[in-house]
Design a protein around this motif. Structure first.
Motif, PDB file in Angstrom:
ATOM      1  N   ASP A 207       0.876  -1.174   0.000  1.00 42.39           N
ATOM      2  CA  ASP A 207       0.000   0.000   0.000  1.00 42.39           C
ATOM      3  C   ASP A 207       0.911   1.220   0.000  1.00 42.39           C
ATOM      4  O   ASP A 207       1.480   1.593   1.025  1.00 42.39           O
ATOM      5  CB  ASP A 207      -0.893  -0.025   1.236  1.00 42.39           C
ATOM      6  N   THR A 208       1.070   1.858  -1.145  1.00 38.71           N
ATOM      7  CA  THR A 208       2.044   2.953  -1.236  1.00 38.71           C
ATOM      8  C   THR A 208       1.626   4.194  -0.454  1.00 38.71           C
ATOM      9  O   THR A 208       2.463   5.034  -0.139  1.00 38.71           O
ATOM     10  CB  THR A 208       2.282   3.360  -2.702  1.00 38.71           C
ATOM     11  N   LYS A 209       0.331   4.334  -0.185  1.00 37.72           N
ATOM     12  CA  LYS A 209      -0.202   5.574   0.402  1.00 37.72           C
ATOM     13  C   LYS A 209       0.133   6.775  -0.481  1.00 37.72           C
ATOM     14  O   LYS A 209       0.198   7.917  -0.012  1.00 37.72           O
ATOM     15  CB  LYS A 209       0.330   5.794   1.824  1.00 37.72           C
ATOM     16  N   CYS A 210       0.371   6.516  -1.763  1.00 39.57           N
ATOM     17  CA  CYS A 210       0.734   7.544  -2.722  1.00 39.57           C
ATOM     18  C   CYS A 210      -0.290   7.593  -3.844  1.00 39.57           C
ATOM     19  O   CYS A 210      -1.146   6.716  -3.970  1.00 39.57           O
ATOM     20  CB  CYS A 210       2.116   7.260  -3.326  1.00 39.57           C
ATOM     21  N   ALA A 211      -0.163   8.623  -4.676  1.00 37.08           N
ATOM     22  CA  ALA A 211      -1.047   8.777  -5.825  1.00 37.08           C
ATOM     23  C   ALA A 211      -0.291   9.467  -6.947  1.00 37.08           C
ATOM     24  O   ALA A 211       0.734  10.125  -6.721  1.00 37.08           O
ATOM     25  CB  ALA A 211      -2.281   9.597  -5.450  1.00 37.08           C
ATOM     26  N   SER A 212      -0.817   9.332  -8.155  1.00 41.47           N
ATOM     27  CA  SER A 212      -0.249   9.950  -9.347  1.00 41.47           C
ATOM     28  C   SER A 212       1.245   9.633  -9.439  1.00 41.47           C
ATOM     29  O   SER A 212       1.658   8.511  -9.144  1.00 41.47           O
ATOM     30  CB  SER A 212      -0.544  11.456  -9.353  1.00 41.47           C
ATOM     31  N   LEU A 213       2.060  10.592  -9.833  1.00 39.41           N
ATOM     32  CA  LEU A 213       3.479  10.296 -10.023  1.00 39.41           C
ATOM     33  C   LEU A 213       4.225  10.081  -8.710  1.00 39.41           C
ATOM     34  O   LEU A 213       5.367   9.622  -8.727  1.00 39.41           O
ATOM     35  CB  LEU A 213       4.156  11.402 -10.840  1.00 39.41           C
TER      36      LEU A 213
ATOM     37  N   GLN B   7       3.154   7.833  -6.610  1.00 36.28           N
ATOM     38  CA  GLN B   7       3.096   6.379  -6.758  1.00 36.28           C
ATOM     39  C   GLN B   7       3.985   5.937  -7.922  1.00 36.28           C
ATOM     40  O   GLN B   7       4.722   4.951  -7.821  1.00 36.28           O
ATOM     41  CB  GLN B   7       1.649   5.949  -6.998  1.00 36.28           C
ATOM     42  N   GLY B   8       3.934   6.684  -9.011  1.00 40.23           N
ATOM     43  CA  GLY B   8       4.703   6.320 -10.192  1.00 40.23           C
ATOM     44  C   GLY B   8       6.200   6.267  -9.942  1.00 40.23           C
ATOM     45  O   GLY B   8       6.890   5.366 -10.435  1.00 40.23           O
ATOM     46  N   LEU B   9       6.737   7.224  -9.186  1.00 38.05           N
ATOM     47  CA  LEU B   9       8.169   7.225  -8.894  1.00 38.05           C
ATOM     48  C   LEU B   9       8.564   6.033  -8.032  1.00 38.05           C
ATOM     49  O   LEU B   9       9.657   5.465  -8.195  1.00 38.05           O
ATOM     50  CB  LEU B   9       8.569   8.529  -8.211  1.00 38.05           C
ATOM     51  N   VAL B  10       7.694   5.638  -7.119  1.00 41.44           N
ATOM     52  CA  VAL B  10       7.947   4.438  -6.313  1.00 41.44           C
ATOM     53  C   VAL B  10       7.999   3.209  -7.224  1.00 41.44           C
ATOM     54  O   VAL B  10       8.870   2.343  -7.089  1.00 41.44           O
ATOM     55  CB  VAL B  10       6.858   4.261  -5.230  1.00 41.44           C
ATOM     56  N   VAL B  11       7.076   3.150  -8.164  1.00 41.59           N
ATOM     57  CA  VAL B  11       7.017   2.022  -9.107  1.00 41.59           C
ATOM     58  C   VAL B  11       8.273   1.984  -9.977  1.00 41.59           C
ATOM     59  O   VAL B  11       8.848   0.911 -10.211  1.00 41.59           O
ATOM     60  CB  VAL B  11       5.750   2.121  -9.977  1.00 41.59           C
TER      61      VAL B  11
ATOM     62  N   ALA C 205       8.005   5.011  -0.462  1.00 45.08           N
ATOM     63  CA  ALA C 205       6.635   5.524  -0.435  1.00 45.08           C
ATOM     64  C   ALA C 205       6.390   6.394   0.793  1.00 45.08           C
ATOM     65  O   ALA C 205       5.721   7.426   0.707  1.00 45.08           O
ATOM     66  CB  ALA C 205       5.644   4.360  -0.470  1.00 45.08           C
ATOM     67  N   ARG C 206       6.939   5.993   1.938  1.00 43.93           N
ATOM     68  CA  ARG C 206       6.778   6.797   3.156  1.00 43.93           C
ATOM     69  C   ARG C 206       7.474   8.140   3.028  1.00 43.93           C
ATOM     70  O   ARG C 206       7.070   9.128   3.643  1.00 43.93           O
ATOM     71  CB  ARG C 206       7.334   6.042   4.375  1.00 43.93           C
ATOM     72  N   GLN C 207       8.538   8.195   2.244  1.00 40.86           N
ATOM     73  CA  GLN C 207       9.320   9.423   2.111  1.00 40.86           C
ATOM     74  C   GLN C 207       8.824  10.337   0.990  1.00 40.86           C
ATOM     75  O   GLN C 207       9.332  11.448   0.835  1.00 40.86           O
ATOM     76  CB  GLN C 207      10.790   9.070   1.847  1.00 40.86           C
ATOM     77  N   MET C 208       7.849   9.871   0.227  1.00 42.42           N
ATOM     78  CA  MET C 208       7.400  10.623  -0.943  1.00 42.42           C
ATOM     79  C   MET C 208       6.500  11.791  -0.542  1.00 42.42           C
ATOM     80  O   MET C 208       5.474  11.615   0.111  1.00 42.42           O
ATOM     81  CB  MET C 208       6.640   9.702  -1.903  1.00 42.42           C
ATOM     82  N   GLU C 209       6.901  12.985  -0.947  1.00 46.41           N
ATOM     83  CA  GLU C 209       6.098  14.176  -0.724  1.00 46.41           C
ATOM     84  C   GLU C 209       5.221  14.438  -1.948  1.00 46.41           C
ATOM     85  O   GLU C 209       5.657  14.279  -3.095  1.00 46.41           O
ATOM     86  CB  GLU C 209       6.994  15.392  -0.492  1.00 46.41           C
TER      87      GLU C 209
END
Length: 285
Positions: free
Chosen positions: A118-124, A126-130, A154-158
């Motif tokens: 569960d990335t807890k991310c959205a759009s890019l 999430q995309g950058l994690v992928v 994912a936790r570090q993604m702003e």
């Protein structure tokens, strides 16, 4: 065998990029009244955003069970370990649904190695994690190593973004009506971010120029080693603003590597035309 990387269309990655890195994308579903579309398949973001400008209202739904099952089962049949990086569970039922599909696939393929994050991310975001996960897979990392690293990234993604009209997010239930009330008044522009997978308004500013300057300030406050990062910028059919933001980041921080792409139909159905979003890592998280 190389680990298979799967995500969903909320990651907003361009098709040439997913092809280059061998990433499989499961489409979310988008509805205009009773008509069902697939994000990036039967409905392209440019079509959706133009129709929204004309007054069309869209709803979204998680990927079809059959699509997720087919993606997982295909890897299981090949004996390929797999990592699925899902859209934030706070914004969609996609992650929870994938857990149920995993149970069904394991009944038929009990030895299948499948990690779901569960990335807890959205759009890019999430995309950058992928993308990082796909690069790790190409370099021979194990499924467990990739899932663990992806969870940290994912936790570090702003996620810092602004929208042209908050009513799209309000209508989709992504933020409260109180937060959305001032969206179109007196050229007031909201700045929002993602906190533990949820969309949270940060502040309201008057005028686009002030919004862009504030975004740069937030990058300086939150970002770590910005110049060396791959920076994500997504936009709601507004490439001009995305390029302007790219130029400002390059000039101020020395950023050189960017991924710039329009928001997909599923994200666009809630964010709307004129959205501008920035994604970068905060390693202090």
């Amino acid at each position: 065998m190389t680990v298979a990387i799967i995500t969903d269309s909320a990651a907003d990655l361009a098709k040439d990029m997913t092809h280059t890195y061998g990433i499989e994308v499961i489409p979310l579903r988008v509805y205009e009244e009773e008509t069902e579309y697939t994000d990036g398949g039967t409905l392209q973001p440019e079509q959706l955003l133009q129709r929204m400008r004309e007054g069309a209202v869209y709803k979204t739904s998680l990927p079809a069970y059959e699509a997720t099952y087919a993606a997982f089962a295909s890897c299981a049949e090949k004996g390929a370990p797999c990592v699925y990086l899902a859209f934030s569970s706070e914004l969609s039922g996609t992650y929870q649904s994938s857990l149920l599909v995993k149970e069904d696939v394991l009944e038929q393929y009990p030895d299948f190695e499948l990690h779901i994050v569960d990335t807890k991310c959205a759009s890019l975001g999430q995309g950058l994690v992928v993308l990082e996960a796909a690069k790790l897979a190409a370099n021979g990392a194990s499924a467990g190593e990739i899932a663990e690293r992806a969870a940290v990234t994912a936790r570090q993604m702003e996620h810092i973004f602004t929208v042209a009209d908050l009513q799209y997010l309000v209508r989709g239930g992504r933020i409260s009506k109180v937060a959305g009330f001032v969206g179109g008044l007196l050229n007031i522009k909201p700045v929002l971010h993602v906190e533990d997978g949820k969309l949270v308004p940060l502040e309201k500013l008057r005028g686009r120029k002030k919004v862009l300057q504030r975004i740069l300030e937030l990058v300086e406050e939150r970002g770590t080693n910005i110049a060396a990062q791959t920076i994500g910028i997504s936009h709601g059919d507004d490439l001009e603003s995305a390029e302007e933001l790219r130029h400002m980041l390059a000039e101020r921080f020395g950023c050189q590597t960017f991924v710039i792409h329009t928001i997909g139909a599923a994200v666009g159905a809630h964010a709307g035309p004129g959205t501008l979003a920035l994604f970068f890592l905060n390693e202090r998280k």
